[in-house]
Write a protein that holds these residues in place. Sequence first.
Motif, PDB file in Angstrom:
ATOM      1  N   GLN A  42      27.799 -22.092 -69.604  1.00  0.00           N
ATOM      2  CA  GLN A  42      28.046 -20.706 -69.991  1.00  0.00           C
ATOM      3  C   GLN A  42      29.482 -20.591 -70.485  1.00  0.00           C
ATOM      4  OE1 GLN A  42      26.205 -18.079 -70.411  1.00  0.00           O
ATOM      5  NE2 GLN A  42      24.300 -19.040 -69.787  1.00  0.00           N
ATOM      6  N   LEU A  43      29.633 -20.695 -71.832  1.00  0.00           N
ATOM      7  CA  LEU A  43      30.988 -20.623 -72.391  1.00  0.00           C
ATOM      8  C   LEU A  43      31.592 -19.243 -72.199  1.00  0.00           C
ATOM      9  CD1 LEU A  43      30.665 -22.679 -75.674  1.00  0.00           C
ATOM     10  CD2 LEU A  43      32.085 -23.199 -73.711  1.00  0.00           C
ATOM     11  N   VAL A  44      30.697 -18.221 -72.073  1.00  0.00           N
ATOM     12  CA  VAL A  44      31.188 -16.853 -71.926  1.00  0.00           C
ATOM     13  C   VAL A  44      32.129 -16.744 -70.728  1.00  0.00           C
ATOM     14  CG1 VAL A  44      30.485 -14.452 -71.816  1.00  0.00           C
ATOM     15  CG2 VAL A  44      28.943 -16.127 -72.772  1.00  0.00           C
ATOM     16  N   ILE A  47      35.471 -18.368 -71.352  1.00  0.00           N
ATOM     17  CA  ILE A  47      36.312 -17.579 -72.251  1.00  0.00           C
ATOM     18  C   ILE A  47      36.847 -16.349 -71.534  1.00  0.00           C
ATOM     19  CG2 ILE A  47      36.189 -16.092 -74.289  1.00  0.00           C
ATOM     20  CD1 ILE A  47      34.306 -18.348 -75.417  1.00  0.00           C
ATOM     21  N   GLN A  48      35.965 -15.675 -70.761  1.00  0.00           N
ATOM     22  CA  GLN A  48      36.431 -14.468 -70.075  1.00  0.00           C
ATOM     23  C   GLN A  48      37.510 -14.793 -69.048  1.00  0.00           C
ATOM     24  OE1 GLN A  48      32.794 -12.492 -68.871  1.00  0.00           O
ATOM     25  NE2 GLN A  48      33.294 -10.785 -70.224  1.00  0.00           N
ATOM     26  N   PRO A  59      37.174 -11.163 -77.968  1.00  0.00           N
ATOM     27  CA  PRO A  59      36.851 -12.570 -77.692  1.00  0.00           C
ATOM     28  C   PRO A  59      36.628 -13.424 -78.938  1.00  0.00           C
ATOM     29  CG  PRO A  59      35.095 -11.095 -76.959  1.00  0.00           C
ATOM     30  CD  PRO A  59      36.264 -10.241 -77.275  1.00  0.00           C
ATOM     31  N   VAL A  60      36.034 -12.828 -80.019  1.00  0.00           N
ATOM     32  CA  VAL A  60      35.772 -13.637 -81.214  1.00  0.00           C
ATOM     33  C   VAL A  60      37.099 -14.070 -81.846  1.00  0.00           C
ATOM     34  CG1 VAL A  60      34.680 -13.680 -83.468  1.00  0.00           C
ATOM     35  CG2 VAL A  60      33.558 -12.537 -81.596  1.00  0.00           C
ATOM     36  N   VAL A  63      38.592 -16.839 -79.802  1.00  0.00           N
ATOM     37  CA  VAL A  63      37.985 -18.147 -80.083  1.00  0.00           C
ATOM     38  C   VAL A  63      38.481 -18.680 -81.416  1.00  0.00           C
ATOM     39  CG1 VAL A  63      35.820 -19.306 -80.595  1.00  0.00           C
ATOM     40  CG2 VAL A  63      35.948 -17.746 -78.688  1.00  0.00           C
TER      41      VAL A  63
ATOM     42  N   ASP B  59      27.911 -14.370 -76.368  1.00  0.00           N
ATOM     43  CA  ASP B  59      28.790 -15.537 -76.408  1.00  0.00           C
ATOM     44  C   ASP B  59      29.602 -15.530 -77.718  1.00  0.00           C
ATOM     45  OD1 ASP B  59      29.963 -17.943 -76.287  1.00  0.00           O
ATOM     46  OD2 ASP B  59      28.141 -19.098 -75.903  1.00  0.00           O
ATOM     47  N   PRO B  60      30.933 -15.459 -77.643  1.00  0.00           N
ATOM     48  CA  PRO B  60      31.712 -15.376 -78.890  1.00  0.00           C
ATOM     49  C   PRO B  60      31.802 -16.681 -79.664  1.00  0.00           C
ATOM     50  CG  PRO B  60      33.158 -15.310 -76.996  1.00  0.00           C
ATOM     51  CD  PRO B  60      31.777 -15.322 -76.465  1.00  0.00           C
TER      52      PRO B  60
END
Lengths: 239, 102
Positions: A42-44, A47-48, A59-60, A63, B59-60
């Motif tokens: 879970q990359l989410v 990142i969070q 978030p975009v 990244v 998911d970004p």
Amino acid sequence: MIDPNRPQPHFVLTRFIVQLFTLVLTLSLGLAVLSLPPAPVQLVDTIQANMHQSGVTNPVTAVLLNFRGYDTLLEIGVLLVAFVGVGTLRHRHQKSGLSGSDPGLILLALVRLFVPLMVLVAGYLLWAGSHAPGGAFQAGAILGAAAVLVFLSGLPLATWFQGWSFRGGLLIGFALFLCVGVGTMATNGHFLEYPREWAGFLILLIEAALTISIGLILAALFLGSPDATDAANGAKDHS
Amino acid sequence: MSQFYLYALTGMTLFGLGVYALMVYAHLIRKILAINIMGSGIFLFLVAVAQRGLGVMPDPVPHAMVLTGIVVAVSATALMLRLVTCIHCKTGRTSLPEDGRE
């Protein structure tokens, strides 16, 4: 002479095989989609957990310009390579389709109304990229579209697309991005790893430079030559 | 979750349509359009994948990949179109010659 607009293999059997192949391909892709296992990572969450040190809240953008900055650096590199490729392939006797013809009152009024608005929207998108959907590529695309609108209405903007300031504008995004990358490597030893307190500022700086470069490259790709001399000459011939 | 399947399967169908047109049509601009349709199918699939997670936030990472992909697709399309206009200028055709046939 074959007619390129007709479906190509004229033999019914060959076309049937092609159709069968495509059908099998599409169905197996569909099956693969249907049997897709749940994502193993879970990359989410990763990142969070790291958003606070990215310098932005979208978030975009985090990244694109921080966690995977390499991608964006190479992406602007691809744009530059495509531009160089399009420029080298210029045909000597090819006439550019963009003439300096009279655009007419309504088109001129629309261009005068839309182009400043598009520049404004591009600036807003660039700014919004740090906390909402938006960013350098969206802003650059709108700038490029504004330039294409001006070209198509026959105004002699193409004469601006030559000389060293134009080339500098094309390069500034890639050059600044690379400079920041090398600079961070000199200070903390990691390529494109921004210091936390500077991250927001550096991302905005890189995005501003990227916007200019992307807008110029997209417009120049549309014109199709590095110095746009064809279009400029065309404008002179017709006036 | 069912939305994911709708978008992902549509993306795969677009990809298949693109593959078919790429193989069947000789006109080079049709081939460029076919490649772009294949790319759009992949983008649709990636955006759908981003929504697949159980979390509230999409998911970004796939979103960033699609953004990158669109830019690369645009520049590749510009280069392909320029190649086609070059071929048209030099030979007067819009398709590549086939072996043993004119």
